[in-house]
Write a protein that holds these residues in place. Structure first.
Motif, PDB file in Angstrom:
ATOM      1  N   LEU A  83      41.453  24.119  47.083  1.00 13.10           N
ATOM      2  CA  LEU A  83      42.241  24.728  45.867  1.00 13.10           C
ATOM      3  C   LEU A  83      40.997  24.727  44.659  1.00 13.10           C
ATOM      4  N   ALA A  84      40.452  23.746  44.142  1.00 18.32           N
ATOM      5  CA  ALA A  84      38.833  23.943  43.474  1.00 18.32           C
ATOM      6  C   ALA A  84      38.553  25.116  44.660  1.00 18.32           C
ATOM      7  N   CYS A  85      37.652  24.945  45.145  1.00 21.44           N
ATOM      8  CA  CYS A  85      36.689  25.499  46.314  1.00 21.44           C
ATOM      9  C   CYS A  85      37.314  27.208  45.867  1.00 21.44           C
ATOM     10  N   GLY A  86      38.599  26.974  46.519  1.00 21.01           N
ATOM     11  CA  GLY A  86      39.071  28.818  45.923  1.00 21.01           C
ATOM     12  C   GLY A  86      39.060  29.233  45.335  1.00 21.01           C
ATOM     13  N   MET A  87      39.008  28.335  43.755  1.00 19.35           N
ATOM     14  CA  MET A  87      39.229  28.859  42.452  1.00 19.35           C
ATOM     15  C   MET A  87      37.330  29.478  42.483  1.00 19.35           C
ATOM     16  N   VAL A  88      36.958  28.557  42.833  1.00 22.18           N
ATOM     17  CA  VAL A  88      35.546  28.856  42.933  1.00 22.18           C
ATOM     18  C   VAL A  88      34.902  30.393  42.983  1.00 22.18           C
ATOM     19  N   LEU A  89      35.956  30.222  44.486  1.00 24.55           N
ATOM     20  CA  LEU A  89      34.899  31.576  44.942  1.00 24.55           C
ATOM     21  C   LEU A  89      35.724  32.949  44.162  1.00 24.55           C
ATOM     22  N   VAL A  90      36.821  32.099  43.477  1.00 24.56           N
ATOM     23  CA  VAL A  90      37.966  33.487  42.674  1.00 24.56           C
ATOM     24  C   VAL A  90      36.895  34.035  41.235  1.00 24.56           C
ATOM     25  N   GLY A  91      35.877  32.657  40.595  1.00 23.97           N
ATOM     26  CA  GLY A  91      34.992  33.179  40.092  1.00 23.97           C
ATOM     27  C   GLY A  91      33.477  33.580  40.834  1.00 23.97           C
ATOM     28  N   MET A  92      33.188  33.976  41.868  1.00 25.10           N
ATOM     29  CA  MET A  92      32.039  34.342  41.970  1.00 25.10           C
ATOM     30  C   MET A  92      32.311  35.407  42.261  1.00 25.10           C
ATOM     31  N   ALA A  93      33.559  35.605  42.407  1.00 25.38           N
ATOM     32  CA  ALA A  93      33.785  37.203  42.780  1.00 25.38           C
ATOM     33  C   ALA A  93      33.806  37.963  41.661  1.00 25.38           C
ATOM     34  N   THR A  94      34.621  37.904  40.491  1.00 17.28           N
ATOM     35  CA  THR A  94      34.762  38.096  39.604  1.00 17.28           C
ATOM     36  C   THR A  94      34.289  37.615  37.742  1.00 17.28           C
TER      37      THR A  94
END
Length: 84
Positions: A26-37
């Protein structure tokens, strides 16, 4: 009631076949969202803006899979966000 759909639930389903702790995925998925936005988006929780997580700290024993989870995250990033 159906589970919510979206990127994070899809990412958790993708990483769910591995034995890594779900909260690391979940933390890595949230990092991906942060990278994208980037810092350009946020959710409002009560009165406060909440920005996507971009700097997680994963703590675990050696060999627990922290590096493997981040490798999965980077694999998705390379495919979904090749310009980052």
């Amino acid at each position: 009631m159906d589970a919510p759909s979206g990127f994070l639930s899809d990412f958790l389903a993708y990483t769910g076949s591995y034995h890594y702790p779900r909260h690391w995925c979940l933390a890595c998925g949230m990092v991906l969202v942060g990278m994208a936005t980037g810092a350009h988006s946020h959710l409002t929780y009560r009165a406060w803006p909440v920005r996507p997580l971009i700097h997680p700290v994963m703590i675990g024993d050696s060999g627990a899979g922290k590096g493997a989870v981040t490798d999965l995250m980077h694999r998705v990033r390379r495919l979904a966000l090749p310009d980052l």
